[in-house]
Design a protein around this motif. Structure first.
Motif, PDB file in Angstrom:
ATOM      1  N   LEU A 127     -11.124   1.170  -3.754  1.00 15.96           N
ATOM      2  CA  LEU A 127      -9.867   0.413  -3.417  1.00 15.96           C
ATOM      3  C   LEU A 127      -9.355   0.574  -1.889  1.00 15.96           C
ATOM      4  O   LEU A 127      -8.837  -0.515  -1.397  1.00 15.96           O
ATOM      5  N   LEU A 128      -9.413   1.665  -1.391  1.00 15.99           N
ATOM      6  CA  LEU A 128      -9.245   1.931   0.259  1.00 15.99           C
ATOM      7  C   LEU A 128      -9.912   0.955   1.045  1.00 15.99           C
ATOM      8  O   LEU A 128      -9.561   0.243   1.978  1.00 15.99           O
ATOM      9  N   ALA A 129     -11.123   0.705   0.594  1.00 15.29           N
ATOM     10  CA  ALA A 129     -12.241  -0.218   1.467  1.00 15.29           C
ATOM     11  C   ALA A 129     -11.735  -1.544   1.369  1.00 15.29           C
ATOM     12  O   ALA A 129     -11.552  -2.499   2.216  1.00 15.29           O
ATOM     13  N   ALA A 130     -11.040  -2.084   0.076  1.00 14.37           N
ATOM     14  CA  ALA A 130     -10.630  -3.273  -0.333  1.00 14.37           C
ATOM     15  C   ALA A 130      -9.531  -3.744   0.492  1.00 14.37           C
ATOM     16  O   ALA A 130      -9.111  -4.745   1.054  1.00 14.37           O
ATOM     17  N   ILE A 131      -8.363  -2.755   0.471  1.00 10.39           N
ATOM     18  CA  ILE A 131      -7.257  -2.767   1.170  1.00 10.39           C
ATOM     19  C   ILE A 131      -7.414  -2.901   2.530  1.00 10.39           C
ATOM     20  O   ILE A 131      -6.868  -3.701   3.458  1.00 10.39           O
ATOM     21  N   ALA A 132      -8.526  -1.793   3.137  1.00  7.17           N
ATOM     22  CA  ALA A 132      -8.750  -2.179   4.701  1.00  7.17           C
ATOM     23  C   ALA A 132      -9.051  -3.446   5.114  1.00  7.17           C
ATOM     24  O   ALA A 132      -8.675  -3.899   6.198  1.00  7.17           O
ATOM     25  N   THR A 133      -9.964  -3.798   4.153  1.00  6.65           N
ATOM     26  CA  THR A 133     -10.640  -5.099   4.450  1.00  6.65           C
ATOM     27  C   THR A 133      -9.606  -6.289   4.519  1.00  6.65           C
ATOM     28  O   THR A 133      -9.658  -6.960   5.402  1.00  6.65           O
ATOM     29  N   MET A 134      -8.843  -6.206   3.562  1.00  3.52           N
ATOM     30  CA  MET A 134      -7.742  -7.252   3.440  1.00  3.52           C
ATOM     31  C   MET A 134      -6.876  -7.162   4.664  1.00  3.52           C
ATOM     32  O   MET A 134      -6.439  -8.285   5.139  1.00  3.52           O
ATOM     33  N   TYR A 135      -6.584  -6.047   5.046  1.00  2.32           N
ATOM     34  CA  TYR A 135      -5.619  -5.744   6.340  1.00  2.32           C
ATOM     35  C   TYR A 135      -6.285  -6.239   7.407  1.00  2.32           C
ATOM     36  O   TYR A 135      -5.836  -7.149   8.388  1.00  2.32           O
ATOM     37  N   GLY A 136      -7.676  -5.950   7.612  1.00  2.00           N
ATOM     38  CA  GLY A 136      -8.402  -6.517   8.585  1.00  2.00           C
ATOM     39  C   GLY A 136      -8.635  -8.151   8.823  1.00  2.00           C
ATOM     40  O   GLY A 136      -8.467  -8.718   9.722  1.00  2.00           O
ATOM     41  N   LEU A 137      -8.550  -8.557   7.655  1.00  2.45           N
ATOM     42  CA  LEU A 137      -8.809 -10.192   7.287  1.00  2.45           C
ATOM     43  C   LEU A 137      -7.410 -10.680   7.894  1.00  2.45           C
ATOM     44  O   LEU A 137      -7.208 -11.695   8.446  1.00  2.45           O
TER      45      LEU A 137
END
Lengths: 143, 251
Positions: A127-137
């Protein structure tokens, strides 16, 4: 698969579908580890471009400002966050922390080492990886 | 007579059939394994082992399978059932929820023939970790008393003493899939079984045996070994506790 030893091989090792979320985490950990290693090598090559002077450096840096470059960096963020969070879980587990206590097993023998704490750890890492990726995108494509 | 006939009719109506795919391979004259298919009738209590024995009895007696107790005690009939390592005698066809059941020899074990695999390496690694109590004294002397142990001390290892050496854990292990020299979850769990035994004094020598490049450090805590264990041994737990001793988390 050779029949001499009948080893399952890399295909079997990397197959995440048969043994639950723990095996998926194992597979993602290997995959993200290899990905980060590749990024590390690429990063050294990238920073070595400073030797080509400011123009050379800027030329290379422009590669990261493309759509492909942004997607690549987003993947690096995902791998980095998952590997870090899941790595903490695995390190604690390796020390015997949070893997349950030995006890007389009762049928149907749910393994105590695959308990909810570790499952929460794995899902949190994803979940954290997904959130961080979306923030990065959002940051990279929101410019 | 009518009652007997109605019972027979009722039994016939409850019988279902599945296709049993059995991997056939003889290393003496086959280059690769191939599958043979058999239609087998089953009841809700029929096990995979019973289906295989039915094939041997009625279709092809040359199918090679190892079995003995038929009650998940001897650890002989481990095999891949629909892609997962299981005991054939402990797996009911009805619980697989499939009309096609594929049985193959266990992964990571050399094949003798068809479904029978060699266990030499498993027994060698099991023996390597010294699976017996190590002490300077003995309870066999005439004036010695038995070694006392509290129920709490017993709880520390009794789970791991349930191991029947069926090899399912080694078959599911992702490290065993690629590393021929890895000591394996079965032997590591047994190392913990003796290290955790309050009567044993061989902890240091066992930790020394497993503290090597193809030893405990090759375990990455995937936990597949624990998920397939038919006796609730939980090798992954024992291995992490052992590593805890080596890393200084436990004493």
């Amino acid at each position: 698969m050779t029949h001499d030893e009948h080893k399952e091989g890399i295909g079997g090792m990397a197959n995440p579908t048969r043994y639950g979320i723990e095996r998926v985490a194992y597979w993602l950990m290997r995959l993200s580890g290899l990905g980060l290693l590749a990024y590390f090598v690429a990063h050294i090559y990238e920073t070595s471009n400073i030797l080509r002077g400011q123009v050379g450096w800027n030329e290379f840096l422009e590669l990261t400002q493309t759509t492909e470059g942004h997607i690549f960096l987003a993947l690096v963020i995902a791998m980095c966050v998952f590997h870090t969070v899941n790595g903490v879980r695995v390190m604690l587990g390796h020390g015997g922390v949070g893997v349950g206590k030995p006890a007389r097993p009762d049928y149907p023998y749910d393994p105590a080492s695959q308990n909810y704490r570790h499952k929460i750890g794995i899902y949190s890492a994803i979940l954290l990886a997904a959130i961080a990726t979306m923030y990065g995108l959002a940051v990279m494509f929101g410019e | 007579m009518a009652q007997v006939s109605s019972i027979a009719e009722e039994q016939a109506s409850t019988l279902k059939t599945i296709t049993l795919r059995i991997a056939r391979y003889n290393p003496e004259h086959d280059d690769s394994s191939k599958f043979m298919e058999f239609n087998v009738s089953y009841e809700k209590w029929t096990t995979v082992l019973e289906a295989i024995l039915d094939v041997k009895k009625h279709h092809d007696h040359s199918v090679a399978v190892r079995y003995s107790c038929r009650q998940a005690t001897c650890g002989s009939c481990g095999m891949m059932i629909n892609g997962k390592p299981k005991l054939a005698c402990f797996t009911k066809i009805s619980e697989l929820n499939s009309n096609v059941i594929t049985v193959e020899p266990m992964n990571n074990f050399p094949i003798i023939r068809d479904l029978a695999v060699k266990f030499e390496r498993l027994f060698d690694t099991h023996q390597k970790i010294k699976p017996y109590l190590i002490r300077d004294d003995t309870e066999l002397e005439s004036d010695a008393k038995e070694f006392l142990q509290s129920p709490k001390e017993l709880e520390q290892y009794i789970q791991f003493a349930n191991c029947i050496k069926c090899g399912l854990c080694n078959s599911a292990c992702p490290t065993m899939a690629t590393d021929s020299s890895f000591v394996g979850p079965q032997a590591l769990a047994q190392a913990y079984r003796y290290v955790a035994d309050s009567r044993d004094k061989g902890k240091d020598s066992r930790l020394k045996i497993i503290d090597e490049s193809h030893g405990i450090w090759r375990c990455h805590f995937a936990g597949s070994c624990s998920q397939v264990c038919p006796k609730g041994v939980d090798p992954a737990m024992g291995i992490q506790f052992l590593r805890g001793y080596l890393l200084g988390f436990r004493s």
